[in-house]
Design an enzyme around this catalytic site. Structure first.
Site, PDB file in Angstrom:
ATOM      1  CG  ASP A 225      21.123  52.932 -39.602  1.00  0.00           C
ATOM      2  OD1 ASP A 225      21.180  52.142 -38.640  1.00  0.00           O
ATOM      3  OD2 ASP A 225      22.123  53.298 -40.257  1.00  0.00           O
TER       4      ASP A 225
ATOM      5  CD  GLU B 285      21.050  52.628 -34.555  1.00  0.00           C
ATOM      6  OE1 GLU B 285      21.827  51.792 -34.116  1.00  0.00           O
ATOM      7  OE2 GLU B 285      21.243  53.229 -35.617  1.00  0.00           O
TER       8      GLU B 285
END
Ligand code: CA
Length: 517
Positions: free
Chosen positions: A208, A250
């Site tokens: 993330d 990401e």
């Protein structure tokens, strides 16, 4: 001299073994079809209204029938929020989702089916409720104080008032950023990563906020120090993992060029160009979006070493963007699944689930059947099921050969059967019409011609032309792999063809995959 040669040989061996990717030999993720699951919303087996690990285990056969070979689970660690991106314990699973044994059973059942599971890894920040931060905030002398970033002044919106001074939290005051300039933090997160890979047995991570890990002055993303940190982390994981883990980051908004920049730091990043290109071309009926995305891919990353998708858990669901038009949804998924890159499907996309922001409404329960609460739970769902579930559900589409679900199944099957779709080169074909998209995929073994009429009307005013060194001269027969219609033979002269029409008229939304014999 001999010693020098031995040295050269060793050096070469070392360099080759350090090479980050070997696209030619094909890592497992190159052949994968991923499926992104929000555990809370997938399938509830104990009636508490919250999806659980056992619920996913129960649906592995369904996922296999969809052609899914790998699963990405959104955060599974304990967390005070519904979404889980603020972790309070990196070594445990969220008790709302089940026990660690339940999770290990899910892993074992997936592996039995040759399916892999990666989990969301939230490295950038912890929850403000994490014991590390609680200690750091309460006491400036805490051994965890330097695990976070502190300042005396309120500088900009990323700093938040703590008990003693201000702390940095890029996304939210409840998500204080970890301080990766402190080597203790790096060591801890590396150790924790190996726990999940080697002790629990997951197959990789979706990292993330991967561009936000290390700040430099007022630069908050993609800093040189951030690249350096990821490079070190990647090398460490690849060296110490006992399996062959996949690391995907990401990097919000990035395209093919950026995936090239990260190639020694991550196996893949998500390609947002192909995502918006496929959705925009399907939606607007014009080929410019997908053509420019493929142009960049061919130029910057011809190997297709990136991940593709239509939309994810942070974006409006694709069926909402397409205003419920099933022909456009079929076109978007066609463009996704014939394009280079490793495709990721977002749960419910395959049956055309809808949802617009706020985020909770793009993460509503999976719609399995027409029974109360769509078969998601026997209790009260944590959030209301979308009102269209009586029509939009898996059971309703399962037996209908024209359904979106069976369209996805046909495309994933095609992808599994034809390596050129997975690892092949991509060559754009001129079409003489903005409504027609065409592309060649070839991998040295087979050559496939992709043709699509993106528009809602039949079209006869189009001409395919291409000059390519993979084409052999002569009259080439085409076998229809997808699309149902027999295509006219292709005349190739001097390695080129022009004015070619596989069908004199392409029906509205016609999609063709043709194999050159
Ligand atoms: Ca449950």
């Amino acid at each position: 001299m001999k010693r020098f040669l031995v040295f050269l040989l060793l050096l070469t061996t070392l360099l080759v073994s350090c090479a980050p990717r070997q696209a030619a030999t094909g890592p497992w993720w190159q052949d994968a079809v991923f499926y992104e699951i929000f555990v809370r919303s997938f399938n509830d087996t104990d009636g508490d209204g919250i999806g659980d690990f056992n619920g996913i285990t129960e649906k592995l056969d369904y996922l296999q029938s969809l052609g899914v070979t790998a699963i990405w689970l959104m955060p599974i660690n304990p967390s005070p929020s519904y979404h889980g991106y603020d972790v309070t314990d990196y070594y445990a699973v969220n008790p709302q989702y089940g026990t660690m044994d339940d999770f290990k059973r899910l892993l074992a059942e997936a592996h039995k089916r040759d399916m892999r599971i990666i989990i969301d890894l939230v490295l950038n920040h912890t929850s403000s409720k994490h014991p590390w931060f609680q200690s750091a905030d309460a006491d400036p002398a805490s051994p965890f104080r330097d695990w976070y970033r502190w300042g005396d002044d309120y500088v900009g919106s990323y700093w938040h008032g703590g008990t003693h001074g201000y702390y940095y939290g890029f996304f939210w005051r409840e998500m204080p950023d970890l301080n990766y300039e402190n080597p203790e933090v790096t060591d801890k997160m590396r150790e924790m990563s190996l726990y999940w890979l080697n002790d629990v047995g997951v197959d990789g991570f979706r990292i993330d906020a991967a561009k936000h890990l290390v700040e430099e002055g007022l630069k908050f993303e993609s800093t040189p120090a951030n690249h350096e940190w990821l490079r070190g982390y990647y090398a460490f994981i690849k060296e110490n993992a006992e399996n062959d883990p996949y690391l995907i980051g990401e990097i919000y908004g990035a395209g093919s060029l950026v995936s090239k920049i990260y190639e020694d730091q991550l196996d893949h990043i998500f390609n947002f160009e192909i995502a918006s290109g496929a959705v925009n071309s399907a939606n607007g009926g014009a080929n410019s979006g997908i053509r420019s995305a493929i142009t960049f891919a061919v130029k910057d990353n011809p190997e297709g070493n990136f991940a593709t998708f239509l939309t994810n858990h942070d974006q409006e669901r694709v069926m909402s963007t397409l205003r419920g038009d099933i022909n456009k949804a079929k076109m978007a998924s066609f463009l996704l699944l014939v394009s280079p890159g490793t495709p990721f499907l977002y749960y419910g996309e395959e049956i055309g689930m809808t949802g617009k922001k706020p985020d909770e409404y793009i993460r509503t329960p999976m719609q399995w059947d027409a029974s109360p609460n769509a078969g998601f739970t026997s209790g009260q769902p944590w959030i209301a099921v979308n009102g269209d579930y009586a029509e939009v559900n898996v059971v309703a589409q399962d037996g209908d050969p024209e359904s979106l679900l069976n369209h996805y199944r046909a495309l994933t099957t095609l992808r599994r059967q034809h390596p050129a779709l997975r690892a092949g080169q991509s060559v754009l074909v001129e079409t003489g019409s903005s409504k027609v998209f065409a592309m060649l995929r070839h991998d040295g073994g087979e050559i496939l011609l992709i043709v699509a009429n993106l528009g809602n009307a039949p079209i006869s005013d189009y001409k395919l032309s291409l000059s390519s060194d993979v084409l052999k001269n002569g009259t080439i027969r085409l076998e229809t792999l997808f699309g149902g219609a027999d295509a006219a033979p292709l005349m190739v002269a001097n390695g080129a063809f022009s004015d070619y029409q596989p069908l004199p008229e392409l029906p509205a939304y016609q999609m063709l995959v043709l194999k050159l014999r």
